[in-house]
Design a protein around this motif. Structure first.
Motif, PDB file in Angstrom:
ATOM      1  N   GLU A  61      17.564  13.770   4.348  1.00 26.60           N
ATOM      2  CA  GLU A  61      16.959  14.767   5.442  1.00 26.60           C
ATOM      3  C   GLU A  61      16.944  14.127   6.640  1.00 26.60           C
ATOM      4  N   PRO A  62      17.972  14.148   7.754  1.00 26.73           N
ATOM      5  CA  PRO A  62      17.835  13.263   9.015  1.00 26.73           C
ATOM      6  C   PRO A  62      16.760  13.700   9.655  1.00 26.73           C
ATOM      7  N   GLY A  63      15.828  12.815  10.212  1.00 23.79           N
ATOM      8  CA  GLY A  63      14.952  13.192  11.186  1.00 23.79           C
ATOM      9  C   GLY A  63      13.418  13.276  10.244  1.00 23.79           C
ATOM     10  N   THR A  64      13.498  13.203   9.111  1.00 22.74           N
ATOM     11  CA  THR A  64      12.267  13.102   8.233  1.00 22.74           C
ATOM     12  C   THR A  64      12.121  11.580   7.595  1.00 22.74           C
ATOM     13  N   GLU A  96      -3.281  11.809  11.679  1.00 27.89           N
ATOM     14  CA  GLU A  96      -3.140  10.305  12.046  1.00 27.89           C
ATOM     15  C   GLU A  96      -1.697   9.804  11.590  1.00 27.89           C
ATOM     16  N   ILE A  97      -1.244   9.868  10.483  1.00 31.36           N
ATOM     17  CA  ILE A  97      -0.032   9.369   9.985  1.00 31.36           C
ATOM     18  C   ILE A  97       1.029  10.023  10.809  1.00 31.36           C
ATOM     19  N   THR A  98       1.058  11.470  10.992  1.00 27.14           N
ATOM     20  CA  THR A  98       2.142  11.941  11.481  1.00 27.14           C
ATOM     21  C   THR A  98       2.280  11.802  13.163  1.00 27.14           C
ATOM     22  N   ALA A  99       1.223  11.490  13.711  1.00 25.89           N
ATOM     23  CA  ALA A  99       1.229  11.328  15.355  1.00 25.89           C
ATOM     24  C   ALA A  99       1.809   9.775  15.410  1.00 25.89           C
ATOM     25  N   THR A 100       1.369   9.039  14.300  1.00 22.56           N
ATOM     26  CA  THR A 100       1.806   7.470  14.560  1.00 22.56           C
ATOM     27  C   THR A 100       3.107   7.230  14.234  1.00 22.56           C
ATOM     28  N   LEU A 101       3.657   8.078  13.401  1.00 25.67           N
ATOM     29  CA  LEU A 101       5.035   8.005  13.113  1.00 25.67           C
ATOM     30  C   LEU A 101       5.980   8.846  14.162  1.00 25.67           C
ATOM     31  N   THR A 102       5.697  10.018  14.326  1.00 25.20           N
ATOM     32  CA  THR A 102       6.381  10.565  15.279  1.00 25.20           C
ATOM     33  C   THR A 102       6.455  10.270  16.734  1.00 25.20           C
ATOM     34  N   ASP A 160       0.848  -1.254   0.032  1.00 28.34           N
ATOM     35  CA  ASP A 160       0.062   0.002   0.099  1.00 28.34           C
ATOM     36  C   ASP A 160       0.871   1.345  -0.030  1.00 28.34           C
ATOM     37  N   PHE A 161       2.009   1.190   0.671  1.00 25.96           N
ATOM     38  CA  PHE A 161       2.830   2.419   0.722  1.00 25.96           C
ATOM     39  C   PHE A 161       4.448   1.886   0.855  1.00 25.96           C
ATOM     40  N   THR A 162       5.147   2.895   0.496  1.00 24.01           N
ATOM     41  CA  THR A 162       6.636   2.797   1.135  1.00 24.01           C
ATOM     42  C   THR A 162       7.055   3.762   2.147  1.00 24.01           C
ATOM     43  N   LEU A 163       7.925   3.506   2.933  1.00 24.97           N
ATOM     44  CA  LEU A 163       8.423   4.406   4.129  1.00 24.97           C
ATOM     45  C   LEU A 163       9.976   4.456   4.014  1.00 24.97           C
ATOM     46  N   ALA A 164      10.322   5.888   3.884  1.00 26.15           N
ATOM     47  CA  ALA A 164      11.579   6.161   3.609  1.00 26.15           C
ATOM     48  C   ALA A 164      12.178   7.049   4.843  1.00 26.15           C
ATOM     49  N   LEU A 165      13.095   6.371   5.549  1.00 21.47           N
ATOM     50  CA  LEU A 165      13.559   7.083   6.780  1.00 21.47           C
ATOM     51  C   LEU A 165      14.517   8.025   6.660  1.00 21.47           C
ATOM     52  N   ASN A 166      14.789   9.333   7.185  1.00 22.30           N
ATOM     53  CA  ASN A 166      15.829  10.150   6.982  1.00 22.30           C
ATOM     54  C   ASN A 166      15.985  10.656   5.450  1.00 22.30           C
ATOM     55  N   GLN A 167      14.861  10.817   4.895  1.00 18.42           N
ATOM     56  CA  GLN A 167      14.622  11.396   3.644  1.00 18.42           C
ATOM     57  C   GLN A 167      13.506  12.332   3.344  1.00 18.42           C
ATOM     58  N   ARG A 179       9.745  14.715  11.495  1.00 16.60           N
ATOM     59  CA  ARG A 179       8.914  15.188  10.425  1.00 16.60           C
ATOM     60  C   ARG A 179       8.605  14.295   9.667  1.00 16.60           C
ATOM     61  N   VAL A 180       7.119  14.468   9.113  1.00 11.87           N
ATOM     62  CA  VAL A 180       6.718  13.417   8.101  1.00 11.87           C
ATOM     63  C   VAL A 180       6.241  14.169   6.741  1.00 11.87           C
ATOM     64  N   VAL A 181       6.667  13.428   5.760  1.00 13.44           N
ATOM     65  CA  VAL A 181       6.278  14.023   4.247  1.00 13.44           C
ATOM     66  C   VAL A 181       5.370  12.928   3.789  1.00 13.44           C
ATOM     67  N   ILE A 182       4.120  13.147   3.243  1.00 12.01           N
ATOM     68  CA  ILE A 182       3.066  12.290   2.806  1.00 12.01           C
ATOM     69  C   ILE A 182       2.893  12.665   1.245  1.00 12.01           C
TER      70      ILE A 182
END
Length: 214
Positions: free
Chosen positions: A153-156, A179-185, A140-147, A192-195
């Motif tokens: 971008e560290p932390g994103t 929902e997504i931001t709270a779940t990941l942070t 359904d999705f991909t999740l890339a850390l520090n990007q 930080r979260v980019v969707i």
């Protein structure tokens, strides 16, 4: 000349002592492997580090996480950014990916009866355009850390959906983002979260300028 003669033990007593020694040796041999297994299990069950934080669950089969849902009733006056956490146990150290999967799956029946819901549960449709190791369709999705998008971008963390997202309006967009931001942070390594949509554009950005990537 007088000799000292040591009296002989009765044969029955000697047999009893031999039997007792044999029983002691057998008992020791039985106990030693068991103690070793328990030690190995206690070391294996030690809580590992999750995203820089110590896991506190007593459940050795997984790691405690939270999933943040929205809540009915939804009205014009209600804050679409308000989210409510529920507990889950991730069976894998890929806790961010698992948490998002649980967000898409939605709340349990008892949680739904309490008014909790996930916008993502009904917004995704169509096939995935992401590759998959099995011939059953992509994720359904991909999740890339520090990007941030394709830029380091560290932390994103960047979430890119692989299926079509059909939103009923700006309120639903705001709830999905919350929902997504709270779940990941909840994880200390994500600040930080980019969707992004399946086409790589910023989710909920009606300007078409992809501001989330700048």
């Amino acid at each position: 000349m007088t000799r000292n003669v040591t009296p002989r033990r009765p044969a029955s007593l000697r047999l009893s002592l031999l039997a007792l020694c044999a029983l002691s040796l057998a008992l020791a041999a039985w106990l030693l492997p068991t103690s070793g297994i328990n030690l190995a299990q206690s070391q294996a069950n030690a809580a590992p580090m999750i995203q820089g934080q110590q896991a506190s669950s007593s459940d050795a089969s997984g790691y405690p996480i939270k999933v943040f849902f929205s809540r009915y009733p939804v009205s014009v006056e209600s804050d679409p950014r308000a989210v409510y956490p529920v507990q889950r146990i991730s069976p894998t150290l890929a806790v961010g990916t698992f948490a998002l999967q649980m967000l898409i799956a939605g709340p349990t029946p008892s949680e739904r009866s309490a008014g909790l819901f996930s916008e993502l549960n009904t917004m995704l449709s169509g096939p995935s355009n992401c590759t998959a190791p099995l011939p059953v369709g992509g994720p359904d999705f991909t999740l890339a850390l520090n990007q941030r998008g394709s830029r380091s971008e560290p932390g994103t963390a960047t979430v890119r959906f692989c299926r079509q997202l059909t939103s009923p309006g700006t309120g639903a967009d705001a709830r999905v983002q919350a929902e997504i931001t709270a779940t990941l942070t909840q994880f200390s390594s994500i600040r930080r979260v980019v969707i992004l949509t399946r086409d790589g554009h910023c989710f909920g950005d009606s300007s078409g300028l992809d501001r989330c990537l700048s």
